[in-house]
Design a protein around this motif. Structure first.
Motif, PDB file in Angstrom:
ATOM      1  N   LEU A  16       0.377  -1.404  -0.386  1.00  0.00           N
ATOM      2  CA  LEU A  16       0.168  -0.037   0.213  1.00  0.00           C
ATOM      3  C   LEU A  16       0.842   1.174   0.148  1.00  0.00           C
ATOM      4  N   VAL A  17       2.248   1.166   0.652  1.00  0.00           N
ATOM      5  CA  VAL A  17       2.739   2.434   0.698  1.00  0.00           C
ATOM      6  C   VAL A  17       3.262   3.508  -0.769  1.00  0.00           C
ATOM      7  N   PRO A  18       3.458   2.082  -1.368  1.00  0.00           N
ATOM      8  CA  PRO A  18       3.787   3.376  -3.476  1.00  0.00           C
ATOM      9  C   PRO A  18       2.749   3.592  -3.762  1.00  0.00           C
ATOM     10  N   GLY A  19       1.269   3.097  -3.499  1.00  0.00           N
ATOM     11  CA  GLY A  19       0.412   3.110  -3.728  1.00  0.00           C
ATOM     12  C   GLY A  19      -0.456   2.039  -4.934  1.00  0.00           C
ATOM     13  N   LEU A  20      -0.209   0.528  -4.359  1.00  0.00           N
ATOM     14  CA  LEU A  20      -0.218  -0.005  -4.964  1.00  0.00           C
ATOM     15  C   LEU A  20      -1.513  -0.460  -4.908  1.00  0.00           C
ATOM     16  N   THR A 137       0.205   7.471  -3.196  1.00  0.00           N
ATOM     17  CA  THR A 137       0.419   6.536  -2.310  1.00  0.00           C
ATOM     18  C   THR A 137      -0.075   6.866  -1.544  1.00  0.00           C
ATOM     19  N   LEU A 138       0.270   5.313  -0.242  1.00  0.00           N
ATOM     20  CA  LEU A 138      -0.722   5.500   1.131  1.00  0.00           C
ATOM     21  C   LEU A 138      -0.677   7.025   1.670  1.00  0.00           C
ATOM     22  N   GLY A 230       8.229   3.443   8.009  1.00  0.00           N
ATOM     23  CA  GLY A 230       7.589   4.277   8.397  1.00  0.00           C
ATOM     24  C   GLY A 230       6.276   5.073   8.051  1.00  0.00           C
ATOM     25  N   SER A 231       6.092   4.552   6.236  1.00  0.00           N
ATOM     26  CA  SER A 231       5.125   5.438   5.765  1.00  0.00           C
ATOM     27  C   SER A 231       3.579   4.284   6.441  1.00  0.00           C
ATOM     28  N   ILE A 232       4.110   3.282   7.035  1.00  0.00           N
ATOM     29  CA  ILE A 232       2.398   2.290   7.596  1.00  0.00           C
ATOM     30  C   ILE A 232       2.820   2.692   9.039  1.00  0.00           C
ATOM     31  N   HIS A 233       3.732   3.085   9.808  1.00  0.00           N
ATOM     32  CA  HIS A 233       3.455   3.912  10.872  1.00  0.00           C
ATOM     33  C   HIS A 233       2.994   5.324  10.859  1.00  0.00           C
ATOM     34  N   THR A 234       3.596   6.001  10.249  1.00  0.00           N
ATOM     35  CA  THR A 234       2.470   7.639   9.857  1.00  0.00           C
ATOM     36  C   THR A 234       1.168   6.829   9.517  1.00  0.00           C
ATOM     37  N   ALA A 235       0.719   6.440   9.006  1.00  0.00           N
ATOM     38  CA  ALA A 235      -0.671   5.869   8.264  1.00  0.00           C
ATOM     39  C   ALA A 235      -1.070   5.811   9.233  1.00  0.00           C
TER      40      ALA A 235
END
Length: 236
Positions: A16-20, A137-138, A230-235
């Motif tokens: 999900l992070v790069p927008g898949l 992106t996510l 990092g992106s997962i925990h931010t989201a």
């Protein structure tokens, strides 16, 4: 025969992070692997909670919808419910509850699910507005989220705990989703106080990871430059 010790997961949080965000499994297919779970729709279309084999979507307007077998998802967890009582708790915060569950379950290094039925107060949930291709992106998509609150509500919380070792495939720690008894409120849980509730859990010894190998964008994506954790925990 149902495998009550198996957690089935379609997709990964990392993709999900790069927008898949393309839906790569239908609800009909997912429900062949369990009767209880959580997830999100294509384009991060709302938040899903599956109870007793019935899939509910909390959309960005706050509506609770029952979705069809053709509804598609990039990510979901599901299992066959066979919960065991863990504790009856009163007046605990989300953080305190999480700590108590880990301590009581003695299962910090494996996957397990938690089910809490009871009365919750100061509960805050979210649902993301569906994005359309080309997907962002996510982090960009998650910024278009709606926040919902209730002073007090009765309902069911379904959660999955993932060990630190699997951060990225899932989110390390707890991932809570909620649905009120009247089916008028729910979503991905950001915060809550448990006024009084029955806490049960279900331990898994098998983690079945299903990947969207028929999706060309996923198969060809280079994840090496993505800040996955990092992106997962931010989201989240």
């Amino acid at each position: 025969m149902a495998k009550h010790t198996t957690l089935y997961q379609h997709g990964t949080l990392a993709l999900l992070v790069p927008g898949l965000l393309k839906g790569t499994m239908t609800m009909g297919e997912l429900l062949k692997h369990g009767d209880t779970g959580i997830g999100t729709g294509e384009g991060l279309d709302g938040e899903l909670i599956i109870l007793d084999g019935k899939p509910y979507q909390i959309d960005a307007s706050g509506r609770v919808n029952v979705v069809s077998n053709s509804f598609t998802m990039p990510f979901a967890n599901i299992h066959y419910a066979r919960y065991s009582p863990l504790a009856e708790l009163e007046n605990v915060s989300q953080d305190d509850l999480n700590e108590q569950i880990v301590s009581l379950s003695k299962a910090e290094n494996t996957f397990f699910s938690v089910k809490i039925t009871g009365t919750f107060s100061n509960i805050k949930t979210r649902a993301v507005r569906k994005s359309e291709p080309p997907f962002h992106t996510l982090a960009q998509t998650a910024s278009h989220q709606s926040i919902f609150t209730r002073d007090q509500v009765d309902g069911t919380l379904i959660s999955y705990y993932s060990p630190e070792l699997f951060d990225g495939a899932a989110v390390a720690g707890f991932h809570h989703h909620f649905l009120s008894n009247d089916h008028q409120f729910g979503g991905h849980v950001l915060d809550f106080q448990l006024d009084k509730g029955d806490v049960s859990y279900q331990l898994f010894d098998t983690f079945e990871q299903h990947l969207p190998v028929n999706d060309k964008e996923y198969m060809q994506h280079d994840f090496s430059s993505d800040d996955i954790v990092g992106s997962i925990h931010t989201a989240e």
